[in-house]
Design a protein around this motif. Sequence first.
Motif, short mmCIF file in Angstrom:
data_model
loop_
_atom_site.label_atom_id
_atom_site.label_comp_id
_atom_site.label_asym_id
_atom_site.label_seq_id
_atom_site.Cartn_x
_atom_site.Cartn_y
_atom_site.Cartn_z
N VAL A 295 -26.82 5.54 88.57
CA VAL A 295 -26.87 4.90 89.88
C VAL A 295 -25.96 3.67 89.92
O VAL A 295 -25.23 3.45 90.88
N TYR A 296 -25.99 2.88 88.84
CA TYR A 296 -25.27 1.61 88.81
C TYR A 296 -24.26 1.64 87.66
O TYR A 296 -24.61 2.01 86.54
N SER A 297 -23.03 1.23 87.94
CA SER A 297 -22.00 1.27 86.90
C SER A 297 -22.27 0.28 85.78
O SER A 297 -21.86 0.51 84.64
N LEU A 298 -22.99 -0.81 86.07
CA LEU A 298 -23.29 -1.81 85.05
C LEU A 298 -24.59 -1.50 84.30
O LEU A 298 -24.92 -2.19 83.34
N THR A 299 -25.36 -0.51 84.75
CA THR A 299 -26.57 -0.07 84.04
C THR A 299 -26.50 1.45 83.93
O THR A 299 -27.21 2.18 84.63
N PRO A 300 -25.63 1.97 83.07
CA PRO A 300 -25.36 3.42 83.04
C PRO A 300 -26.53 4.25 82.52
O PRO A 300 -26.49 5.48 82.65
N GLU A 301 -27.56 3.64 81.95
CA GLU A 301 -28.68 4.41 81.42
C GLU A 301 -29.60 4.95 82.53
O GLU A 301 -30.38 5.87 82.30
N THR A 302 -29.53 4.35 83.72
CA THR A 302 -30.45 4.69 84.80
C THR A 302 -29.82 5.74 85.73
O THR A 302 -28.80 5.45 86.37
N VAL A 303 -30.44 6.93 85.78
CA VAL A 303 -29.96 8.01 86.64
C VAL A 303 -30.72 8.02 87.96
O VAL A 303 -30.14 8.27 89.01
N VAL A 304 -32.02 7.77 87.91
CA VAL A 304 -32.84 7.64 89.12
C VAL A 304 -33.65 6.36 88.98
O VAL A 304 -34.31 6.15 87.95
N ASP A 305 -33.57 5.51 90.00
CA ASP A 305 -34.30 4.24 90.00
C ASP A 305 -35.41 4.33 91.05
O ASP A 305 -35.14 4.40 92.25
N LEU A 306 -36.65 4.34 90.59
CA LEU A 306 -37.79 4.40 91.50
C LEU A 306 -38.15 3.00 91.97
O LEU A 306 -38.07 2.03 91.21
N ALA A 307 -38.57 2.91 93.24
CA ALA A 307 -38.88 1.61 93.83
C ALA A 307 -40.10 1.77 94.74
O ALA A 307 -40.35 2.84 95.30
N VAL A 308 -40.83 0.67 94.90
CA VAL A 308 -42.01 0.64 95.76
C VAL A 308 -41.86 -0.51 96.75
O VAL A 308 -41.44 -1.62 96.39
N ASP A 309 -42.18 -0.24 98.02
CA ASP A 309 -42.21 -1.30 99.03
C ASP A 309 -43.45 -1.11 99.91
O ASP A 309 -44.37 -0.36 99.56
N GLU A 310 -43.45 -1.77 101.06
CA GLU A 310 -44.59 -1.70 101.96
C GLU A 310 -44.81 -0.29 102.52
O GLU A 310 -45.92 0.03 102.98
N GLU A 311 -43.79 0.55 102.47
CA GLU A 311 -43.89 1.90 103.04
C GLU A 311 -44.12 2.97 102.00
O GLU A 311 -44.24 4.15 102.34
N GLY A 312 -44.16 2.60 100.72
CA GLY A 312 -44.46 3.60 99.71
C GLY A 312 -43.40 3.71 98.63
O GLY A 312 -42.76 2.72 98.24
N LEU A 313 -43.18 4.93 98.15
CA LEU A 313 -42.33 5.20 97.00
C LEU A 313 -40.95 5.67 97.45
O LEU A 313 -40.82 6.50 98.36
N TRP A 314 -39.91 5.16 96.76
CA TRP A 314 -38.52 5.51 97.05
C TRP A 314 -37.82 5.90 95.75
O TRP A 314 -38.23 5.49 94.66
N ALA A 315 -36.76 6.66 95.89
CA ALA A 315 -35.90 7.02 94.75
C ALA A 315 -34.46 6.67 95.10
O ALA A 315 -33.95 7.05 96.16
N ILE A 316 -33.82 5.93 94.21
CA ILE A 316 -32.42 5.52 94.38
C ILE A 316 -31.61 6.30 93.34
O ILE A 316 -31.94 6.29 92.15
N TYR A 317 -30.54 6.98 93.77
CA TYR A 317 -29.82 7.88 92.87
C TYR A 317 -28.35 7.98 93.29
O TYR A 317 -27.91 7.34 94.27
N ALA A 318 -27.59 8.79 92.55
CA ALA A 318 -26.18 9.05 92.87
C ALA A 318 -25.83 10.46 92.40
O ALA A 318 -26.41 10.97 91.43
N THR A 319 -24.86 11.08 93.09
CA THR A 319 -24.44 12.45 92.76
C THR A 319 -22.93 12.54 92.68
O THR A 319 -22.21 11.67 93.17
N ARG A 320 -22.44 13.60 92.05
CA ARG A 320 -21.00 13.81 91.96
C ARG A 320 -20.39 14.13 93.34
O ARG A 320 -19.22 13.85 93.59
N GLU A 321 -21.18 14.71 94.20
CA GLU A 321 -20.68 15.04 95.54
C GLU A 321 -20.33 13.79 96.32
O GLU A 321 -19.39 13.77 97.10
#
Length: 435
Positions: A295-321
């Motif tokens: 997801v982040y060029s400076l943190t290459p170990e993370t492929v999917v970053d899960l996050a929680v906010d007031e509305e629930g669960l989110w997934a932050i990611y990136a693809t080759r497309e």
Amino acid sequence: MFSAPPCVLSKTFQSSSGTLLVPPDTLTQLRSKSGRATGVTDPDTKMRGLVVLVTLACFASAQHQALIDYLERRLLAIEDRISLWHEQTNRYATELRELKQQMVAQLENLDKENEVLRNTLESVGARVDRVEREMDYLETQNGAQPCVDMDDKLMEQQVTQVKEDNKAKYAKLSDCRDMISSIKAMKILKKLGGPKGTWSKDVSRGSGRVYIFNGTDGDTIHEFATVHDFTGSLGFTRAKAVTLPSAWRGTGHVIYNSHAYYVKQGEEVELVKYDMRNGSVTDTAVFPVQDNLPVYSLTPETVVDLAVDEEGLWAIYATRENDRYISMAKMDAKSLDTEQMWDTTCPRENAEAAFVICGTLYVVYNTKQPGRSRVQCVFDVNGMVTSDDAPLVYFPKRYGAHSSLKYNPLEQLLYAWDDGYQILYKLVMKKKLEV
């Protein structure tokens, strides 16, 4: 009686004893001529010969001195020309160096401007693609409209009405309208573990437990009963070690409603929901994206970053497309189903972490040599906030770079892991509609 002309004899015509040095043939001719004229050699004849010799010596000395003076003048002129040539060469070399430096600086400025322009064009292109997709979606939802001329004022009224309807729709879905205004304070709680990791509290009411994911891969979570136990513990001595049935990867994990949501990476990216109370896996799901990228060029170990906010669960990611930009998805926290997905306009380059607040993604950027982090790109899933409207938020100067940022909506705090330091950021909020 003849007297000798006043002149200084050249050393060429003197011997070490003071005797005049005259060529032998010249002296013989003079003596023969004097003998034939008088028949005898008297003192007057000798004196005449001596005068002639002295005159010839003075003439030769004068010519020799004139030649030396001429050569000296020529050498001085040559030296002046060489000195002038050196001065001109040095001046030309200096001007050439200055011109080279100016050209290099101009080329660097052109490269920077070209990069800014390229990023701007790519951002505009992504926005255009998004608008086209939304238009295609609207066309599928609405039938073809008749071709009629519409008054400009009526069109403005309709646009205003659509905006109001969107705002009302957002208000019905959620009452959360907060966004970051600034960072009020920073508190360093502890230095524990390696340079990268994740830590946060359980995002559930009544729970004060603190959880540590040390490193970027492993199968153990360290659980502290309270923040006080965490800060007062010598290492992990006061922590309970929870061994998971499978290893986690990266720094994109969260603890939400007494469940650990973590990323299991193998041939496919799999999301795992683990119940921390009874120690069992509640659910698993393969993340519905192929060809994942970090997801982040400076943190290459993370492929999917899960996050929680007031509305629930989110997934932050990136693809080759869509490899240049970050994407995000709304997840169902109960079933791990993917509800909706968005392609954002936030680039992956130089991104180190991100978090979500009230449906708005905040991407934090840094440099390869860690400096001062900043929120430089914002994406709101409801279109109520853009990067141009949002304030540029800078984090206080720290030790290195964030490997994870986890938002706790109950406390409005950011839990950050920075080069082995566990840090809390207190946020100042304002309403989105005030932007």
